[in-house]
Design a protein around this motif. Structure first.
Motif, PDB file in Angstrom:
ATOM      1  N   GLY A  31     -29.248  48.173 -67.207  1.00 26.65           N
ATOM      2  CA  GLY A  31     -30.177  49.233 -66.821  1.00 26.65           C
ATOM      3  C   GLY A  31     -30.627  50.059 -68.018  1.00 26.65           C
ATOM      4  N   GLU A  32     -29.694  50.352 -68.909  1.00 19.93           N
ATOM      5  CA  GLU A  32     -30.031  51.139 -70.110  1.00 19.93           C
ATOM      6  C   GLU A  32     -31.040  50.401 -70.987  1.00 19.93           C
ATOM      7  OE1 GLU A  32     -29.158  54.269 -71.082  1.00 19.93           O
ATOM      8  OE2 GLU A  32     -28.457  54.346 -69.016  1.00 19.93           O
ATOM      9  N   THR A  33     -30.809  49.101 -71.152  1.00 19.78           N
ATOM     10  CA  THR A  33     -31.712  48.300 -71.984  1.00 19.78           C
ATOM     11  C   THR A  33     -33.102  48.227 -71.352  1.00 19.78           C
ATOM     12  OG1 THR A  33     -29.807  46.975 -72.604  1.00 19.78           O
ATOM     13  CG2 THR A  33     -31.963  46.070 -73.135  1.00 19.78           C
ATOM     14  N   THR A  34     -33.129  48.029 -70.037  1.00 15.07           N
ATOM     15  CA  THR A  34     -34.411  47.954 -69.335  1.00 15.07           C
ATOM     16  C   THR A  34     -35.147  49.281 -69.462  1.00 15.07           C
ATOM     17  OG1 THR A  34     -33.399  46.445 -67.751  1.00 15.07           O
ATOM     18  CG2 THR A  34     -35.481  47.439 -67.104  1.00 15.07           C
ATOM     19  N   GLU A  64     -36.976  57.193 -65.856  1.00 15.14           N
ATOM     20  CA  GLU A  64     -35.639  57.775 -65.974  1.00 15.14           C
ATOM     21  C   GLU A  64     -34.655  56.886 -65.240  1.00 15.14           C
ATOM     22  OE1 GLU A  64     -35.051  61.688 -64.315  1.00 15.14           O
ATOM     23  OE2 GLU A  64     -36.877  62.298 -65.379  1.00 15.14           O
ATOM     24  N   LYS A  65     -33.481  56.755 -65.765  1.00 19.28           N
ATOM     25  CA  LYS A  65     -32.352  56.168 -65.039  1.00 19.28           C
ATOM     26  C   LYS A  65     -32.701  54.869 -64.313  1.00 19.28           C
ATOM     27  CE  LYS A  65     -30.103  58.212 -61.588  1.00 19.28           C
ATOM     28  NZ  LYS A  65     -29.434  59.256 -60.807  1.00 19.28           N
ATOM     29  N   VAL A  66     -32.488  53.742 -64.942  1.00 16.51           N
ATOM     30  CA  VAL A  66     -32.716  52.462 -64.287  1.00 16.51           C
ATOM     31  C   VAL A  66     -31.371  51.878 -63.874  1.00 16.51           C
ATOM     32  CG1 VAL A  66     -33.678  50.140 -64.535  1.00 16.51           C
ATOM     33  CG2 VAL A  66     -34.750  52.064 -65.724  1.00 16.51           C
ATOM     34  N   LYS A  67     -31.280  51.481 -62.620  1.00 15.59           N
ATOM     35  CA  LYS A  67     -30.051  50.863 -62.124  1.00 15.59           C
ATOM     36  C   LYS A  67     -30.353  49.421 -61.728  1.00 15.59           C
ATOM     37  CE  LYS A  67     -26.662  51.099 -58.462  1.00 15.59           C
ATOM     38  NZ  LYS A  67     -26.382  51.514 -57.080  1.00 15.59           N
ATOM     39  N   VAL A  68     -29.517  48.505 -62.147  1.00 15.35           N
ATOM     40  CA  VAL A  68     -29.750  47.098 -61.835  1.00 15.35           C
ATOM     41  C   VAL A  68     -28.664  46.596 -60.886  1.00 15.35           C
ATOM     42  CG1 VAL A  68     -30.101  44.801 -62.801  1.00 15.35           C
ATOM     43  CG2 VAL A  68     -30.736  46.803 -64.141  1.00 15.35           C
ATOM     44  N   SER A  69     -29.081  45.970 -59.799  1.00 21.04           N
ATOM     45  CA  SER A  69     -28.127  45.383 -58.857  1.00 21.04           C
ATOM     46  C   SER A  69     -28.478  43.914 -58.662  1.00 21.04           C
ATOM     47  CB  SER A  69     -28.193  46.074 -57.500  1.00 21.04           C
ATOM     48  OG  SER A  69     -28.137  47.463 -57.630  1.00 21.04           O
ATOM     49  N   PRO A 116     -17.685  27.243 -46.799  1.00 20.78           N
ATOM     50  CA  PRO A 116     -18.708  26.248 -46.456  1.00 20.78           C
ATOM     51  C   PRO A 116     -20.110  26.819 -46.665  1.00 20.78           C
ATOM     52  CG  PRO A 116     -17.832  27.246 -44.471  1.00 20.78           C
ATOM     53  CD  PRO A 116     -17.138  27.917 -45.622  1.00 20.78           C
ATOM     54  N   VAL A 117     -20.474  26.922 -47.932  1.00 15.99           N
ATOM     55  CA  VAL A 117     -21.708  27.623 -48.289  1.00 15.99           C
ATOM     56  C   VAL A 117     -22.774  26.632 -48.724  1.00 15.99           C
ATOM     57  CG1 VAL A 117     -22.663  29.020 -50.144  1.00 15.99           C
ATOM     58  CG2 VAL A 117     -20.679  29.826 -48.900  1.00 15.99           C
ATOM     59  N   GLU A 118     -24.004  26.949 -48.351  1.00 16.32           N
ATOM     60  CA  GLU A 118     -25.166  26.149 -48.765  1.00 16.32           C
ATOM     61  C   GLU A 118     -26.159  27.041 -49.478  1.00 16.32           C
ATOM     62  OE1 GLU A 118     -27.439  24.302 -45.650  1.00 16.32           O
ATOM     63  OE2 GLU A 118     -25.530  23.605 -44.816  1.00 16.32           O
ATOM     64  N   LYS A 119     -26.797  26.536 -50.481  1.00 15.95           N
ATOM     65  CA  LYS A 119     -27.969  27.171 -51.076  1.00 15.95           C
ATOM     66  C   LYS A 119     -27.782  28.666 -51.353  1.00 15.95           C
ATOM     67  CE  LYS A 119     -32.106  27.476 -49.107  1.00 15.95           C
ATOM     68  NZ  LYS A 119     -33.316  27.055 -48.358  1.00 15.95           N
ATOM     69  N   VAL A 120     -27.366  29.010 -52.548  1.00 12.13           N
ATOM     70  CA  VAL A 120     -27.231  30.419 -52.915  1.00 12.13           C
ATOM     71  C   VAL A 120     -28.413  30.798 -53.801  1.00 12.13           C
ATOM     72  CG1 VAL A 120     -25.794  32.134 -54.065  1.00 12.13           C
ATOM     73  CG2 VAL A 120     -24.715  30.239 -52.848  1.00 12.13           C
ATOM     74  N   LYS A 121     -29.070  31.891 -53.438  1.00 13.54           N
ATOM     75  CA  LYS A 121     -30.194  32.370 -54.234  1.00 13.54           C
ATOM     76  C   LYS A 121     -29.824  33.740 -54.804  1.00 13.54           C
ATOM     77  CE  LYS A 121     -34.957  33.850 -53.966  1.00 13.54           C
ATOM     78  NZ  LYS A 121     -36.044  34.342 -53.128  1.00 13.54           N
ATOM     79  N   VAL A 122     -30.063  33.922 -56.097  1.00 10.87           N
ATOM     80  CA  VAL A 122     -29.721  35.191 -56.727  1.00 10.87           C
ATOM     81  C   VAL A 122     -30.995  35.922 -57.133  1.00 10.87           C
ATOM     82  CG1 VAL A 122     -28.391  36.286 -58.568  1.00 10.87           C
ATOM     83  CG2 VAL A 122     -27.605  34.140 -57.599  1.00 10.87           C
ATOM     84  N   SER A 123     -31.105  37.176 -56.747  1.00 10.12           N
ATOM     85  CA  SER A 123     -32.248  38.001 -57.148  1.00 10.12           C
ATOM     86  C   SER A 123     -31.723  39.259 -57.815  1.00 10.12           C
ATOM     87  CB  SER A 123     -33.080  38.415 -55.936  1.00 10.12           C
ATOM     88  OG  SER A 123     -33.381  37.323 -55.134  1.00 10.12           O
ATOM     89  N   LYS A 124     -32.657  40.014 -58.401  1.00 11.69           N
ATOM     90  CA  LYS A 124     -32.260  41.220 -59.095  1.00 11.69           C
ATOM     91  C   LYS A 124     -33.020  42.405 -58.506  1.00 11.69           C
ATOM     92  CE  LYS A 124     -30.656  40.487 -63.352  1.00 11.69           C
ATOM     93  NZ  LYS A 124     -30.705  40.231 -64.777  1.00 11.69           N
ATOM     94  N   VAL A 125     -32.333  43.533 -58.409  1.00 10.62           N
ATOM     95  CA  VAL A 125     -32.974  44.748 -57.913  1.00 10.62           C
ATOM     96  C   VAL A 125     -32.959  45.803 -59.015  1.00 10.62           C
ATOM     97  CG1 VAL A 125     -32.870  46.612 -56.232  1.00 10.62           C
ATOM     98  CG2 VAL A 125     -32.311  44.288 -55.534  1.00 10.62           C
TER      99      VAL A 125
END
Lengths: 83, 83
Positions: A20-23, A35-40, B33-42
């Motif tokens: 978040g800091e880098t972004t 201000e203040k970026v949080k990444v999840s 028993p997991v299928e297809k995991v998608k990762v996104s960023k917030v």
């Protein structure tokens, strides 16, 4: 039955968030008044389970064992029957 | 005025998701028993803008210029006045 789970994993307040800091620094450099970026992170996955309760229990367990770090992460879980 | 933005960046369908693949392999190894995991960023951030429209325009621009890769990412934006 098939269930779809959406898990959002983010840092607990007070833990440092280097990504978040880098972004934030990059956005400020591009002249955005940010201000203040949080990444999840969001995991979307499909799993087999015999009931909604079992699916939720399994996803909760996955978070504790692999997806989240209990020391520094919070997580929220949504589970629904897959279409 | 201060606005709060929430930006979710994920891969377009058909693009390979190595992080999702690795997560899936680890979960399967743990017997889920997991299928297809998608990762996104917030990204959650606060910014200054003179109106809701300006805030949305700026966030849209940030996505195009820095946060998302137009070739392989989709993104969704939510902007609201900060409390």
């Amino acid at each position: 039955m098939k269930y779809k789970a959406r898990i959002e994993v983010g840092l607990k307040p007070g833990h440092s968030d280097p990504e978040g800091e880098t972004t934030k620094a990059s956005l400020v450099e591009l002249n955005y008044p940010v201000e203040k970026v949080k990444v999840s992170k969001v995991y979307e996955l499909y799993l087999d389970a015999s009931s909604q309760e079992e699916a939720e229990r399994k996803v909760e367990e996955m978070c504790r064992r692999l997806l989240a770090n209990p020391v520094k992460d919070n997580y929220t879980i949504q589970v629904e029957e897959a279409q």
